[in-house]
Motif scaffolding. Structure first.
Motif, PDB file in Angstrom:
ATOM      1  N   HIS A 206       0.803  -1.236   0.000  1.00  0.00           N
ATOM      2  CA  HIS A 206       0.000   0.000   0.000  1.00  0.00           C
ATOM      3  C   HIS A 206       0.834   1.284   0.000  1.00  0.00           C
ATOM      4  N   THR A 207       2.064   1.176  -0.515  1.00  0.00           N
ATOM      5  CA  THR A 207       2.837   2.393  -0.752  1.00  0.00           C
ATOM      6  C   THR A 207       2.147   3.213  -1.833  1.00  0.00           C
ATOM      7  N   ILE A 208       1.559   2.527  -2.782  1.00  0.00           N
ATOM      8  CA  ILE A 208       0.719   3.146  -3.809  1.00  0.00           C
ATOM      9  C   ILE A 208      -0.629   2.425  -3.818  1.00  0.00           C
ATOM     10  N   ASP A 209      -1.627   3.094  -4.397  1.00  0.00           N
ATOM     11  CA  ASP A 209      -2.983   2.530  -4.423  1.00  0.00           C
ATOM     12  C   ASP A 209      -3.375   1.966  -5.783  1.00  0.00           C
ATOM     13  N   ALA A 210      -2.699   2.409  -6.831  1.00  0.00           N
ATOM     14  CA  ALA A 210      -3.157   2.071  -8.179  1.00  0.00           C
ATOM     15  C   ALA A 210      -1.991   2.162  -9.159  1.00  0.00           C
ATOM     16  N   GLU A 225      -3.566  -9.953  -8.645  1.00  0.00           N
ATOM     17  CA  GLU A 225      -3.456 -10.480  -7.291  1.00  0.00           C
ATOM     18  C   GLU A 225      -3.576  -9.379  -6.238  1.00  0.00           C
ATOM     19  N   VAL A 226      -3.296  -8.127  -6.621  1.00  0.00           N
ATOM     20  CA  VAL A 226      -3.297  -7.018  -5.661  1.00  0.00           C
ATOM     21  C   VAL A 226      -4.192  -5.854  -6.100  1.00  0.00           C
ATOM     22  N   GLN A 227      -4.892  -6.017  -7.228  1.00  0.00           N
ATOM     23  CA  GLN A 227      -5.818  -5.006  -7.723  1.00  0.00           C
ATOM     24  C   GLN A 227      -7.092  -5.708  -8.172  1.00  0.00           C
ATOM     25  N   SER A 228      -8.235  -5.255  -7.659  1.00  0.00           N
ATOM     26  CA  SER A 228      -9.483  -5.962  -7.942  1.00  0.00           C
ATOM     27  C   SER A 228     -10.285  -5.382  -9.097  1.00  0.00           C
ATOM     28  N   VAL A 229     -10.013  -4.125  -9.474  1.00  0.00           N
ATOM     29  CA  VAL A 229     -10.825  -3.459 -10.495  1.00  0.00           C
ATOM     30  C   VAL A 229      -9.949  -2.908 -11.615  1.00  0.00           C
ATOM     31  N   LEU A 230     -10.345  -3.215 -12.838  1.00  0.00           N
ATOM     32  CA  LEU A 230      -9.718  -2.595 -14.000  1.00  0.00           C
ATOM     33  C   LEU A 230     -10.695  -1.551 -14.547  1.00  0.00           C
ATOM     34  N   ASN A 231     -10.347  -0.291 -14.357  1.00  0.00           N
ATOM     35  CA  ASN A 231     -11.156   0.817 -14.862  1.00  0.00           C
ATOM     36  C   ASN A 231     -10.765   1.074 -16.314  1.00  0.00           C
ATOM     37  N   ARG A 232     -11.715   0.895 -17.222  1.00  0.00           N
ATOM     38  CA  ARG A 232     -11.401   0.958 -18.657  1.00  0.00           C
ATOM     39  C   ARG A 232     -11.292   2.412 -19.120  1.00  0.00           C
ATOM     40  N   THR A 233     -10.257   3.065 -18.615  1.00  0.00           N
ATOM     41  CA  THR A 233      -9.992   4.455 -19.010  1.00  0.00           C
ATOM     42  C   THR A 233      -9.477   4.543 -20.441  1.00  0.00           C
ATOM     43  N   GLU A 234      -8.698   3.537 -20.867  1.00  0.00           N
ATOM     44  CA  GLU A 234      -8.105   3.529 -22.211  1.00  0.00           C
ATOM     45  C   GLU A 234      -7.555   4.912 -22.534  1.00  0.00           C
ATOM     46  N   HIS A 235      -6.795   5.463 -21.595  1.00  0.00           N
ATOM     47  CA  HIS A 235      -6.349   6.855 -21.692  1.00  0.00           C
ATOM     48  C   HIS A 235      -5.190   7.075 -22.665  1.00  0.00           C
ATOM     49  N   LEU A 286      -8.047 -12.028 -17.503  1.00  0.00           N
ATOM     50  CA  LEU A 286      -8.019 -11.182 -16.310  1.00  0.00           C
ATOM     51  C   LEU A 286      -9.344 -11.258 -15.552  1.00  0.00           C
ATOM     52  N   GLN A 287     -10.433 -11.307 -16.292  1.00  0.00           N
ATOM     53  CA  GLN A 287     -11.734 -11.443 -15.643  1.00  0.00           C
ATOM     54  C   GLN A 287     -11.854 -12.810 -14.959  1.00  0.00           C
ATOM     55  N   ALA A 288     -11.303 -13.813 -15.600  1.00  0.00           N
ATOM     56  CA  ALA A 288     -11.319 -15.152 -14.998  1.00  0.00           C
ATOM     57  C   ALA A 288     -10.475 -15.202 -13.720  1.00  0.00           C
ATOM     58  N   LYS A 289      -9.487 -14.320 -13.635  1.00  0.00           N
ATOM     59  CA  LYS A 289      -8.647 -14.224 -12.441  1.00  0.00           C
ATOM     60  C   LYS A 289      -9.333 -13.441 -11.322  1.00  0.00           C
ATOM     61  N   GLY A 290     -10.511 -12.887 -11.627  1.00  0.00           N
ATOM     62  CA  GLY A 290     -11.263 -12.190 -10.599  1.00  0.00           C
ATOM     63  C   GLY A 290     -11.335 -10.685 -10.729  1.00  0.00           C
TER      64      GLY A 290
END
Length: 328
Positions: A206-210, A225-235, A286-290
């Protein structure tokens, strides 16, 4: 039919002609060229490089052989660029690193400039792409032969961040790219430049959040394994070039230059098929990984970040950036 080498050919030819025999066919020397790149053997860029080499051999009837060296075997990206300029390497795959020589190459990876792959094709194949390719050749002596789309960068975290206002000081790892730092700072995050090798552990403790990266790197680094959400920013929707040394290519016979150009276009088409299939597969894995894939308000992200992007670009590059935004 008699085949002889060029050495001693003059004397041999005179003797044979004196006997009234048919002229011999001289053995042609094969030109061997080297293509070095940073990707591994499983990467679509490597597979496209092999396709390029295969097509060159076929289209030159074996007169040119291209040997492909993945995994930085011939050096890192900057080393390969310099190697082409010096003539020790012949081809490589490179992108915005070229901005060290050609300022317009910075546009290969700019937040919310290119919308999607369809828009990318219009940009690269249009006047903007011609201008960028011309600037690269003028400044670096590297000829752009074809281009490959790169997987869009997406924001991962442990919560949905649908709008930039929801970043709320999020401690976000970014690569050490000033433009990226300014972009995310303007959006309200706390961008933290950090080596890629340190990201997993920093997320874990938790030194960083994202963090933000393409799907391929998110999977290979096990960020799921350490991030639960992929925000589809496609930035960042970006591209990269297969390039060759313009001087050496210019010395080849016109027919061989044409063959290389045709082979590169076929490699581009081949890579695109692999790329699209790979992106679909990565998302499913990635979705299959949770990981939860969350849609976001990309227009809101873009609108808030664009002033910072425009201000960060060099004056000579900004008009091309505006043309990218105006490309329909």
């Amino acid at each position: 039919m008699t085949i002889i080498t060029r050495r001693g050919a003059t004397q041999g030819l005179a003797a044979i002609l004196a006997l009234g025999a048919a002229p011999p066919v001289l053995a042609q020397s094969k030109t061997v060229l080297k293509l070095g790149h940073l990707a591994n053997e499983d990467n679509t860029w490597h597979k496209a490089s092999l396709k390029f080499a295969e097509e060159v051999v076929k289209r030159t009837n074996g007169a040119i052989e291209i040997r492909v060296f993945p995994n930085e075997q011939l050096g890192k990206e900057t080393d390969l660029i310099k190697g082409i300029q010096l003539g020790t390497v012949d081809f490589t795959i490179t992108g915005e690193s070229l901005q060290n020589w050609a300022p317009s190459a910075a546009l290969l990876a700019v937040p919310y400039a290119v919308k999607d792959v369809a828009h990318l094709d219009k940009v690269v194949q249009g006047k903007v792409g011609e201008a960028i390719a011309g600037n690269i050749e003028d400044k670096t002596r590297l000829r752009t032969l074809c281009y490959f789309a790169r997987g869009p960068r997406n924001l991962t975290a442990n919560r949905v961040i649908a709008k930039p206002e929801e970043l709320n000081g999020l401690k976000l790892r970014v690569p050490n790219v000033p433009l990226f730092v300014k972009f995310w700072d303007t959006l309200g995050a706390k961008p933290t430049p950090m080596a890629f090798s340190e990201v997993f552990t920093s997320l874990q403790n938790h030194t960083i959040d994202a963090q933000e990266n393409p799907l391929a790197l998110i999977k290979s680094a096990s960020f799921y394994e350490v991030q639960s959400v992929l925000n589809r920013t496609e930035h960042v929707v970006s591209w990269i070039y297969l390039v060759g040394g313009s001087r050496k290519l210019g010395r080849l016979p016109e027919a061989q230059q044409k063959a290389i150009a045709e082979a590169a276009k076929l490699a581009q088409e081949y890579e695109r098929e692999l790329f699209l299939a790979d992106e679909k597969k990565l998302a499913e894995e990635l979705q299959a990984k949770g990981m939860k894939f969350a849609e976001v308000d990309k227009e809101a992200y873009a609108a808030k970040g664009r002033p910072a992007v425009a201000a960060a670009l060099p004056d000579e590059v900004r008009p091309l950036y505006e043309q990218i935004l105006a490309t329909a």
